[in-house]
Design an enzyme around this catalytic site. Structure first.
Site, mmCIF file in Angstrom:
data_model
loop_
_atom_site.group_PDB
_atom_site.id
_atom_site.type_symbol
_atom_site.label_atom_id
_atom_site.label_comp_id
_atom_site.label_asym_id
_atom_site.label_seq_id
_atom_site.Cartn_x
_atom_site.Cartn_y
_atom_site.Cartn_z
ATOM 1 N N PHE A 103 32.228 44.430 33.212
ATOM 2 C CA PHE A 103 31.094 43.579 33.544
ATOM 3 C C PHE A 103 30.040 43.777 32.447
ATOM 4 O O PHE A 103 29.662 44.924 32.169
ATOM 5 C CB PHE A 103 30.556 44.024 34.905
ATOM 6 N N ASP A 127 33.545 52.350 37.667
ATOM 7 C CA ASP A 127 32.675 51.430 38.382
ATOM 8 C C ASP A 127 33.514 50.749 39.467
ATOM 9 O O ASP A 127 34.502 50.064 39.169
ATOM 10 C CB ASP A 127 32.091 50.403 37.399
ATOM 11 N N TYR A 178 26.539 45.624 48.067
ATOM 12 C CA TYR A 178 26.250 44.288 48.600
ATOM 13 C C TYR A 178 27.423 43.329 48.468
ATOM 14 O O TYR A 178 27.334 42.192 48.860
ATOM 15 C CB TYR A 178 24.993 43.687 47.960
ATOM 16 N N LYS A 179 28.526 43.793 47.869
ATOM 17 C CA LYS A 179 29.710 42.929 47.730
ATOM 18 C C LYS A 179 30.606 43.142 48.951
ATOM 19 O O LYS A 179 30.270 42.695 50.036
ATOM 20 C CB LYS A 179 30.393 43.205 46.399
ATOM 21 N N ARG A 228 36.003 31.324 40.891
ATOM 22 C CA ARG A 228 36.321 32.632 41.455
ATOM 23 C C ARG A 228 36.188 32.584 42.978
ATOM 24 O O ARG A 228 35.196 32.069 43.505
ATOM 25 C CB ARG A 228 35.335 33.628 40.860
HETATM 26 C C1 LIG Z 1 28.064 43.647 40.676
HETATM 27 C C2 LIG Z 1 28.274 44.609 39.583
HETATM 28 C C3 LIG Z 1 27.198 45.379 39.093
HETATM 29 C C4 LIG Z 1 25.836 45.138 39.617
HETATM 30 O O1 LIG Z 1 24.894 46.031 39.189
HETATM 31 P P1 LIG Z 1 23.430 45.957 39.816
HETATM 32 O O2 LIG Z 1 22.724 47.094 39.246
HETATM 33 O O3 LIG Z 1 23.563 45.977 41.292
HETATM 34 O O4 LIG Z 1 22.832 44.629 39.413
HETATM 35 C C5 LIG Z 1 27.469 46.336 38.124
HETATM 36 N N1 LIG Z 1 28.720 46.516 37.644
HETATM 37 C C6 LIG Z 1 29.772 45.759 38.090
HETATM 38 C C7 LIG Z 1 31.136 46.001 37.558
HETATM 39 C C8 LIG Z 1 29.564 44.782 39.052
HETATM 40 O O5 LIG Z 1 30.581 44.049 39.469
#
Ligand SMILES: *Cc1c(COP(=O)(O)O)cnc(C)c1O
Length: 410
Positions: free
Chosen positions: A124, A195, A220-221, A369
């Site tokens: 990401f 992650d 939150y996912k 997606r």
């Molecule tokens: C959703 C996501 C994030 C989000 O990071 P935030 O600090 O909550 O904005 C980080 N890394 C990955 C791989 C994600 O999918």
């Protein structure tokens, strides 16, 4: 494919009873739980209680009375149970980005002679930005080495200090082999920070079994903690006392209420706390995690794979020659819990779908997606979604000016 077969799949689904735990608006198919999970009904009640009774009536005494002070470790342990973590090895805190910064910064100090931080192009981008920021702060003494996802195992070489690896690719859904890569990293003396944003709550994760040392993730996912809900971080028991927190705030101090002039890291994983936690949002997550109490994640995984296969088969059958191309082409064991397609008009198609009650999302440059969240997604939902997708594709409904207008958030 016939509707009776779809009804049969739903009737036989061992997880079908969980959908009623969620507050979903009628008439929509929600395929974006991999970006923002749905609202569990328990959350609404619990937030009312925390706001009206705890904060409203008990005021500051709630820190002791309702044990707010220990909420980060209590919620952390709930997340730990879903990720195969040892007790008291996960804390809930901050955002994923900040937790990554904290662990990355600490991890680079565990390997002081090595100056390479490794990651892959399937990560990401946010995680790469965090690495780049830290590299800059360390006066460019470090190098970010980026390789293709397929090359990551051979790139785990002896000059690498830390590798930042996101288990599931947010676009294609490709899943790295956590056990393998972790084992390789240990023989080379590399720390991997995993992650788990697209892993936790999506399928079984076995941090302890895989020998993982460091991990971060969001809530939150697939964990349904609510927009911007606090994230988590994991440090293996063996490593906890070696971590020197770079954001050495009072919540991670050995004795925050001694108000000593000098910082001393607290015991265990809790030293990675920094400032005062957001109790209301953490309480929402606390309640949201209760939906997992009687859920077997292996069943979640099985259903996710079935939903995936159904989705892929239906698109093949109902959307032929529409230019939709499956991007999640990996074998079952190498994918997360989403299905992705590419199409040059992906953005407009997603907009049209949302307008017709099917919520997925678009990821640049051309990815459609769809998140598969087995607790509140039925086989009938997938069937309906693909029927609507098929109609939008056949009639080219997406090709209207209103579906081409870009919003700020996609
Ligand atoms: C959703 C996501 C994030 C989000 O990071 P935030 O600090 O909550 O904005 C980080 N890394 C990955 C791989 C994600 O999918």
């Amino acid at each position: 494919m016939n509707k009776d077969f779809i009804d049969f799949l739903d009737k036989e689904d061992p997880l079908r009873s969980h959908k009623k735990k969620f507050n979903l608006p009628p008439g929509i198919v929600y395929l974006d739980g991999n970006s923002l999970g749905a609202l569990p009904k328990t959350v609404t009640q619990h937030i009312m209680e925390v706001v009206n009774n705890q904060w409203g009536q008990t005021l500051i005494s709630s820190w002791n009375e309702f044990d707010w002070i220990n909420l980060p470790i209590k919620v952390g342990n709930k997340i730990g149970q879903l990720t195969g973590a040892e007790h008291n090895s996960v804390i809930c805190a901050d955002s994923t980005s900040i937790n990554l910064y904290k662990l990355l910064s600490a991890a680079t100090q565990l390997n002081p002679d090595r100056k390479v931080i490794l990651s892959d192009t399937g990560n990401f981008p946010n995680d790469l930005y965090i690495i780049q920021g830290l590299v800059k702060q360390l006066n460019n003494n470090f190098e970010l080495r980026l390789v293709e996802p397929e090359e990551i195992s051979s790139a785990l070489r002896e000059d690498v200090s830390v590798a930042v690896i996101t288990e599931v690719d947010y676009r294609t859904g490709r899943k790295h082999n956590m056990a393998n890569l972790t084992a390789i990293s240990k023989t080379k003396g590399i720390k991997i920070i995993w992650d788990l944003c697209h892993s936790t709550g999506a399928f079984p994760v076995d941090l302890s079994g895989c020998g993982v040392e460091l991990a971060v993730g969001c809530s939150y996912k697939y964990l349904n903690g609510g927009p911007g809900a606090p994230a988590f971080l994991y440090v293996s028991p063996e490593l906890q006392e070696s971590i020197q927190p770079p954001l050495s705030g009072w919540m991670g101090h050995e004795a925050p209420f001694s108000f000593d002039l000098d910082y001393r890291p607290g015991n265990g994983v809790s030293r990675n706390l920094c400032g005062t936690p957001g109790i209301i949002s953490m309480s929402a997550l606390d309640a949201a995690l209760d939906v997992w109490k009687d859920v077997d994640l292996r069943l979640v995984r099985q259903k996710s794979q079935k939903l995936f296969n159904l989705f892929a088969d239906l698109v093949k059958e109902l959307c032929p020659e529409t230019g939709l191309s499956l991007k999640t082409t990996f074998p079952e064991s190498e994918r997360g819990s989403q299905i992705a397609f590419s199409h040059p008009e992906g953005y407009a198609i997603i907009k049209a779908l949302i307008d017709h009650g099917v919520i997925g999302d678009f990821r640049a440059p051309n990815i459609l997606r769809f998140g598969l969240t087995p607790l509140y997604l039925s086989f009938g939902d997938v069937y309906r979604a693909v029927l609507i997708l098929s109609e939008i594709m056949q009639k080219r409904t997406w090709d209207q000016p209103k579906y081409h207008e870009r919003s700020l958030v996609t």
